[in-house]
Design an enzyme around this catalytic site. Sequence first.
Site, PDB file in Angstrom:
ATOM      1  N   GLU A 248       1.654  -0.839  -0.185  1.00 61.90           N
ATOM      2  CA  GLU A 248       0.435   0.072   0.010  1.00 61.90           C
ATOM      3  C   GLU A 248       0.828   1.440   0.064  1.00 61.90           C
ATOM      4  O   GLU A 248       0.461   2.354  -1.077  1.00 61.90           O
ATOM      5  CB  GLU A 248      -0.676  -0.258   0.995  1.00 61.90           C
ATOM      6  CG  GLU A 248      -1.879  -1.132   1.212  1.00 61.90           C
ATOM      7  CD  GLU A 248      -2.778  -1.408   2.289  1.00 61.90           C
ATOM      8  OE1 GLU A 248      -1.548  -2.006   2.921  1.00 61.90           O
ATOM      9  OE2 GLU A 248      -4.290  -0.927   2.230  1.00 61.90           O
TER      10      GLU A 248
ATOM     11  N   GLU B 259      -3.631  -9.461   3.563  1.00 66.62           N
ATOM     12  CA  GLU B 259      -3.925  -9.304   4.937  1.00 66.62           C
ATOM     13  C   GLU B 259      -5.804  -9.805   5.221  1.00 66.62           C
ATOM     14  O   GLU B 259      -5.890 -10.485   6.612  1.00 66.62           O
ATOM     15  CB  GLU B 259      -5.046  -8.347   5.097  1.00 66.62           C
ATOM     16  CG  GLU B 259      -4.004  -6.714   5.266  1.00 66.62           C
ATOM     17  CD  GLU B 259      -2.924  -5.951   4.082  1.00 66.62           C
ATOM     18  OE1 GLU B 259      -3.545  -7.055   2.729  1.00 66.62           O
ATOM     19  OE2 GLU B 259      -2.423  -5.162   3.502  1.00 66.62           O
TER      20      GLU B 259
END
Length: 699
Positions: A104, A124
């Site tokens: 990210e 995740e």
Amino acid sequence: MGAAVKYERRGQIGVISVNNPPVNALSHAVRSGIVDALATAATDDSLAVVLCCEGRTFIAGADITEFGKPPQAPSLPDLLVALDSHPKLTVAAIHGTALGGGFEVALTCNYRIALTSAKVGLPEVKLGLLPGAGGTQRTPRLAGLPAAVDLITSGNPVSAERAMALKLIDQLADENLVERAIDYGNQLIEENAPQRQASALTFSLTVEDTDLIEKSRAQLVKRTRGERAPQRILDCLLAAAEGSFESGLKREREEFMACLADPQSAALRHMFFAERAAAKIDHLAKDIKPLDIRSVGIIGAGTMGGGIAMCFAQAGMAVTLVDMTDDAVNIGLEKIAKNYAISVKKGRLSTAQTDAIMANITTSSDFNDLGEVDMVIEAVFENLAVKKEVFATLDSICKPGAILASNTSYQSIDDIAAVTTRPESVLGMHFFSPANVMKLLEVVKGAQSSDLVIATAMAVGKKIGKVSVLSGMCYGFIGNRMLRHYGREAALCLMEGSTPAQIDSAMESWGMAMGPLAVSDLAGLDIGYKAREQLTAEQKGAPASYIVADRLVEAGRLGQKSGAGYYRYDPETRQRQEDPAVMTIVTEARRELGITPRHFEDEEIVNRLTLALANEGAKLLQEGIAQRASDIDVVYCYGYGFPRFRGGPMHTIEAMGLDKAVTLLNEFHDQLNPEHWQAAPLLTKLVANGGQLADSHRD
Ligand code: 3H9
């Protein structure tokens, strides 16, 4: 800036480098270091910033150990605001694995360059989370919705090349990454390239996209059996299309916080650390160097031996597959070839790959061909006398130092080792069926197995892609010793008033891959029947716990292989169907033992079955058979279809509260069967002391 992050100038480029071994996780020191470095770069006369990492990888994500602790500013979203609004052009230089929050960060940079060997991903979901730092908003804007759905709901990383095709990476480099990233930065400055921001891209859904979301929802409900994070990910992806970047980011934050507070994520994070802890053996010297195992003999070319041979051949090791007759080995080899043909048909492997794997396997019906192998794994049937005979032969044939392992599920490694002149080289390596698919390997330590031999077996397990767990010696080792108690409670619930369908669906709705009675049908009811024939009445336990299984076998209902067991099976689809004939057998058995059936709630079934497992697990822990509670969880999640999002049986009772677990155990003790429900002394002690399973070791 601190030791974790450095900033230096390379001409007109400011280079921020992160150094936080082992995987450059975004701990507080890294976040604040990057924020400080960005502030410096914003005000100096650099024209562009390269963000790179030292060590083996780019940032591998948020620091998982910080989750659940009080947050410390700057948060990762704070960092990304600073990065996204930075006045200078930013370039991420990726090597190793850019994962989760790490990827990210890279996606927030204006440009990305990666080594061709690098991988990127948003894993995740495997921790019960979702990308919480803009990943669900930037990924679909850059790569489109289908790629984003795939990447984020699977959690699987992709190669740099694939990421480039998806527009998630802009340039590839073969080597000298940082130099190439600096060159790239200089080139972008020269070209007067814009500060591209994924956050500024517009994104809206097509009709196909909407269909895809709905389809994915349904598929994920089925595939992930009750996991909530995948559904929340789809909500965030929808939000990315339906509103502004800011509103999508807000939704993502809310959903991320909901995931973080969800017990499913706590369980999955527990499993992440449990898997890594399982590889560690407490008492071994740190500098012990496992033996280099290059060749392996497998004895027994049946389903188990064949599956084990596949594991080793796939890892590139030379395998000699031995059975009593040429016919037996040829049949075994044909089965292996058939398995690989299916893999080729399904596109999982190429013909060239399977040819290379098959070339690693040679067959023989002469034990003398095992004279030079580094390790032998015996996978003949479960009979101690036969196993002893095999090991006595191996002892006389195998070279000194060769490791002799038994794939036994129950027998005593010490009894087997005693027939050899090298008990230090003997241990158990218990694979789970089908061995080429199931990830678990129980490495069973005999009383005399040497540390070197144990370390080598653990290393071999890793090499062949297994999750290995060390078990001490007891009947059934960790997994099967506990399973007896689980199976007993399933049988007793049936006798006391439940039905096979209720028991299995209660456990499956709770998350088990398959209910206990359906598993028995799959494994074959005759296996337990034959095993019971060798036991005394006392060893067999309460008749109510096996009477129905016995009657089913005696009626020719051996499980799936005979088309009927606890269920009837459709010959075409293998779908199970309830069968009134089974309840007739159950009713007759209840009458015979004087049991009056009563109403059952699913909750009682789940509590009895899971507590039976965990209570026995606590006893194993106390006896030192299992090194740590989390090892038991790994055994159950990898070997017995226990849902990872429940974290294994030991985490289940820890999450429920050990005090509540002991209260339930005591209730079962008083109301059901005092012999079956003696709370493990370790549990009562922990409740009295306010301790946790994670801190408990052998008394
Ligand atoms: C996230 O990023 C959320 C964000 O979207 C939003 C936030 C707001 N943290 O696996 P290894 C430790 S969620 C802390 O044996 P490998 C690991 O425990 C995160 N520690 O090495 C082990 O410790 P020990 C998303 C971590 O080479 C050691 O490092 N990211 C972390 O086989 C070595 O690990 C992920 O889910 C971490 N993030 O594999 C990636 N990662 O030596 C998780 C590792 O004491 N990590 N450790 O046992 C991995 O998948 C693998 O570790 C990796 C390296 C592929 C990176």
